[in-house]
Every structure is written in C-alpha cells, then in structure tokens.
Scaffold this motif. Structure first.
Motif, mmCIF file in Angstrom:
data_model
loop_
_atom_site.group_PDB
_atom_site.id
_atom_site.type_symbol
_atom_site.label_atom_id
_atom_site.label_comp_id
_atom_site.label_asym_id
_atom_site.label_seq_id
_atom_site.Cartn_x
_atom_site.Cartn_y
_atom_site.Cartn_z
ATOM 1 N N ARG A 192 73.757 -15.503 88.912
ATOM 2 C CA ARG A 192 74.114 -16.882 88.550
ATOM 3 C C ARG A 192 74.397 -17.051 87.062
ATOM 4 O O ARG A 192 75.286 -17.822 86.676
ATOM 5 C CB ARG A 192 72.978 -17.835 88.956
ATOM 6 C CG ARG A 192 72.768 -17.975 90.446
ATOM 7 C CD ARG A 192 71.814 -19.135 90.759
ATOM 8 N NE ARG A 192 70.470 -18.926 90.240
ATOM 9 C CZ ARG A 192 69.479 -18.373 90.932
ATOM 10 N NH1 ARG A 192 69.710 -17.932 92.166
ATOM 11 N NH2 ARG A 192 68.263 -18.246 90.412
ATOM 12 N N VAL A 193 73.643 -16.357 86.206
ATOM 13 C CA VAL A 193 73.680 -16.692 84.769
ATOM 14 C C VAL A 193 74.478 -15.723 83.914
ATOM 15 O O VAL A 193 74.817 -16.047 82.767
ATOM 16 C CB VAL A 193 72.253 -16.804 84.198
ATOM 17 C CG1 VAL A 193 71.413 -17.755 85.033
ATOM 18 C CG2 VAL A 193 71.578 -15.438 84.107
ATOM 19 N N HIS A 194 74.789 -14.524 84.404
ATOM 20 C CA HIS A 194 75.387 -13.533 83.510
ATOM 21 C C HIS A 194 76.708 -13.971 82.879
ATOM 22 O O HIS A 194 77.016 -13.537 81.758
ATOM 23 C CB HIS A 194 75.562 -12.185 84.237
ATOM 24 C CG HIS A 194 76.686 -12.165 85.221
ATOM 25 N ND1 HIS A 194 76.516 -12.490 86.548
ATOM 26 C CD2 HIS A 194 78.009 -11.865 85.069
ATOM 27 C CE1 HIS A 194 77.673 -12.385 87.171
ATOM 28 N NE2 HIS A 194 78.596 -12.015 86.303
ATOM 29 N N PRO A 195 77.530 -14.836 83.528
ATOM 30 C CA PRO A 195 78.766 -15.243 82.850
ATOM 31 C C PRO A 195 78.515 -15.959 81.522
ATOM 32 O O PRO A 195 79.363 -15.898 80.618
ATOM 33 C CB PRO A 195 79.429 -16.182 83.868
ATOM 34 C CG PRO A 195 78.889 -15.739 85.194
ATOM 35 C CD PRO A 195 77.473 -15.358 84.909
ATOM 36 N N GLN A 196 77.365 -16.610 81.377
ATOM 37 C CA GLN A 196 77.060 -17.297 80.125
ATOM 38 C C GLN A 196 76.940 -16.314 78.964
ATOM 39 O O GLN A 196 77.187 -16.675 77.805
ATOM 40 C CB GLN A 196 75.750 -18.079 80.260
ATOM 41 C CG GLN A 196 75.757 -19.147 81.335
ATOM 42 C CD GLN A 196 74.403 -19.825 81.455
ATOM 43 O OE1 GLN A 196 73.762 -20.167 80.449
ATOM 44 N NE2 GLN A 196 73.933 -20.032 82.687
ATOM 45 N N VAL A 197 76.563 -15.091 79.264
ATOM 46 C CA VAL A 197 76.359 -14.079 78.228
ATOM 47 C C VAL A 197 77.559 -13.155 78.122
ATOM 48 O O VAL A 197 78.025 -12.837 77.018
ATOM 49 C CB VAL A 197 75.090 -13.251 78.519
ATOM 50 C CG1 VAL A 197 74.862 -12.193 77.437
ATOM 51 C CG2 VAL A 197 73.873 -14.163 78.629
ATOM 52 N N LEU A 198 78.091 -12.725 79.260
ATOM 53 C CA LEU A 198 79.163 -11.726 79.265
ATOM 54 C C LEU A 198 80.549 -12.346 79.139
ATOM 55 O O LEU A 198 81.509 -11.653 78.809
ATOM 56 C CB LEU A 198 79.094 -10.885 80.541
ATOM 57 C CG LEU A 198 77.758 -10.170 80.815
ATOM 58 C CD1 LEU A 198 77.877 -9.299 82.062
ATOM 59 C CD2 LEU A 198 77.325 -9.344 79.619
ATOM 60 N N GLY A 199 80.660 -13.635 79.431
ATOM 61 C CA GLY A 199 81.960 -14.285 79.328
ATOM 62 C C GLY A 199 82.873 -14.029 80.500
ATOM 63 O O GLY A 199 84.037 -14.428 80.478
ATOM 64 N N SER A 200 82.414 -13.357 81.527
ATOM 65 C CA SER A 200 83.185 -13.098 82.733
ATOM 66 C C SER A 200 82.233 -13.027 83.913
ATOM 67 O O SER A 200 81.033 -12.804 83.738
ATOM 68 C CB SER A 200 83.991 -11.802 82.615
ATOM 69 O OG SER A 200 83.128 -10.692 82.419
#
Length: 277
Positions: A192-200
């Motif tokens: 759920r949250v990784h796009p906030q950090v990785l940008g994708s």
C-alpha cells in the motif's frame, strides 16, 4: 572378560524400522500415514515435528502450488538441457534445476520472509493493531531500505507488472483460515505505501507473499528456501516428463550453438596489465 563399550545411539523422531514395522514421527507408517496423510501435510509435519491443522495444511499446500512451476525459467531450461546431455541421469537433471534456485529465482521466498521477520523483530511494543499502524511500520521499513540502497524483497515482477494473481489469492486463503499474521500484514502494508517512497507502484510478487505466509505459519526461516525447492521439484518432474514427450532441449541448444559469433578476446579490467607483469 571385559565388557563391551556401549554402542552409540542416534536418536531421531523421524523414520525408524524394526523387523516387522516402520515408524515415522511416532506413527505407524503403513497403518497411520499411508493413505491417511497428504504429502503436503507430511512435509510440514516432518519439518516441524508437529502435525499441522487443516488450515495450516491448506495455506502450506497453496504455497507449494504457487511455486511449483513458472514455465521456461532458467531452472527448467537447465534441467531439460542436463537431461539432453545425460538422459541416463534423471537425478542429475532434477539436481541441476534445483541448484539454480537462488537470489533471482526461488530464493526470494526466503529473502522476503527474513526481511519481514527482521523488520518485525525491531518492534519493542508489540505489533501494530490497525492498518494505520502497519502502514507506519511499512513506511519506515521501505524508507530504511531505500536509504541503504537495498532492494525490497517481494516487490516487483518482470511479467505481472499490473499485479501477481497469486498474491491476492494467498491473502484470501490465509484470511479464511485465520492465519493472516504479522508477516503478511506487513507485506500487505508495504504494497500500500511503497509508492510514497519509491515514486512508482510495483506489484507484490508471488514468491514474496509465499515467504510471508510460510513465516506466519511459524516455519523456520532457515528452511523457507527448502520449501520453495520442494515445490519446484514437482515442477521439474513435470518439465522433464514433458521433455520426454515433446523435446525442446535440443532446439534450445542448437539455437545457441548455430548462432554463436566469434569475437576478439576482451580481457577483464586489469587483465592486460596483469599479463605484462
């Protein structure tokens, strides 16, 4: 006459034989196991020396099914080519395929289980109790990996870029059986949250969710890759059975052998200096 020294003993709770019986895990093999215990259930039992519940067996066998075969992967091609070279050694072909189970294929199951376990082991006040808490832990975990320039095991897939179909199914099965534990909870939160950090946005892959599920079953982390190899053994048997019926290994071999191109040697960095002394 001097007494003979006591013979050494080698205790085991696994298989043992006498003149008229065979025991396995304290059970009579012929009467209590054969025809009564499924192979997946037995594999779990052998590894943990406790009989799994029906729910644990269902999730465990789902993991084995998820990891059994992925088509013409390097492990499958290796097994087929080894069989082409040594058709008299079926064990060699299977072993060759299993030896390819590493950090890029199959090993992700172990890597993800360990990664999630390590993140959970840092908690001092117990596991989060709601989705918000899991998301906060997942954000901190992903940020830490990003800062360390390390990959996040179980995230991304070279084919299933829009979502690995095995992942939601295993989430569903674990939920139905009351086995959606902390490793799966953290893994879902990372999704759920990784796009906030990785940008994708990347999919949670099947090998990763299998590692999370196995860890939630309480299976030893040191054996997680072994269970992936157990599953893949069945797949390799299928690959070799198909190779016997409809061989393709020779075509794979010839596609390389007949299309190679000679080029001048390219010494590795420092090679010329080393050669000249």
């Amino acid at each position: 006459m001097p007494e003979k020294p006591n013979a050494p003993e080698y205790p085991t709770a696994l298989g043992a034989s006498s003149l008229d019986s065979i025991t396995l895990l304290g059970q009579d093999l012929a009467a209590d196991v054969m025809g009564e215990v499924g192979f997946g259930e037995l594999a779990f039992w052998l590894a943990t020396q406790r009989r799994p519940t029906s729910g644990e067996t269902r999730v465990f066998e789902a993991v084995l099914a998820a990891l059994a075969d992925h088509g013409f992967t390097p492990t499958a091609i290796t097994a087929r080519l080894t069989y082409l070279s040594a058709p008299d050694s079926i064990q060699g072909a299977i072993a060759a395929g299993l030896l390819g189970g590493g950090s890029r294929f199959l090993g992700v199951t172990e890597d993800c289980g360990r990664f999630l376990h390590d993140a959970l082991s840092t908690l001092e006040n117990g596991h989060p109790t709601d989705e918000t808490g899991w998301d906060e832990l997942a954000l901190a975990t992903v940020r830490s990996r990003r800062e360390a320039r390390e990959l996040i095991p179980g995230l991304g897939h070279h084919v299933h870029k829009q979502g690995d179909p095995r992942t939601p199914r295993l989430f569903q099965l674990a939920t139905e059986e009351g086995l959606f534990g902390p490793h799966l909870s953290l893994f879902a939160a990372i999704g759920r949250v990784h796009p906030q950090v990785l940008g994708s946005t990347l999919p949670l892959n099947g090998a990763g969710v299998c590692g999370a599920a196995l860890a939630d079953l309480g299976l030893p982390l040191d054996l997680l890759r072994a269970f992936a190899l157990l599953a893949r053994t069945a797949g390799l048997i299928g690959q070799l059975a198909e190779e016997m019926r409809n061989p393709v290994a020779n075509d794979i071999f010839l596609s390389v052998d007949l299309n190679n191109r000679a080029v001048p040697p390219h010494p590795a960095d420092g090679g010329e200096a080393s050669a000249s002394g």
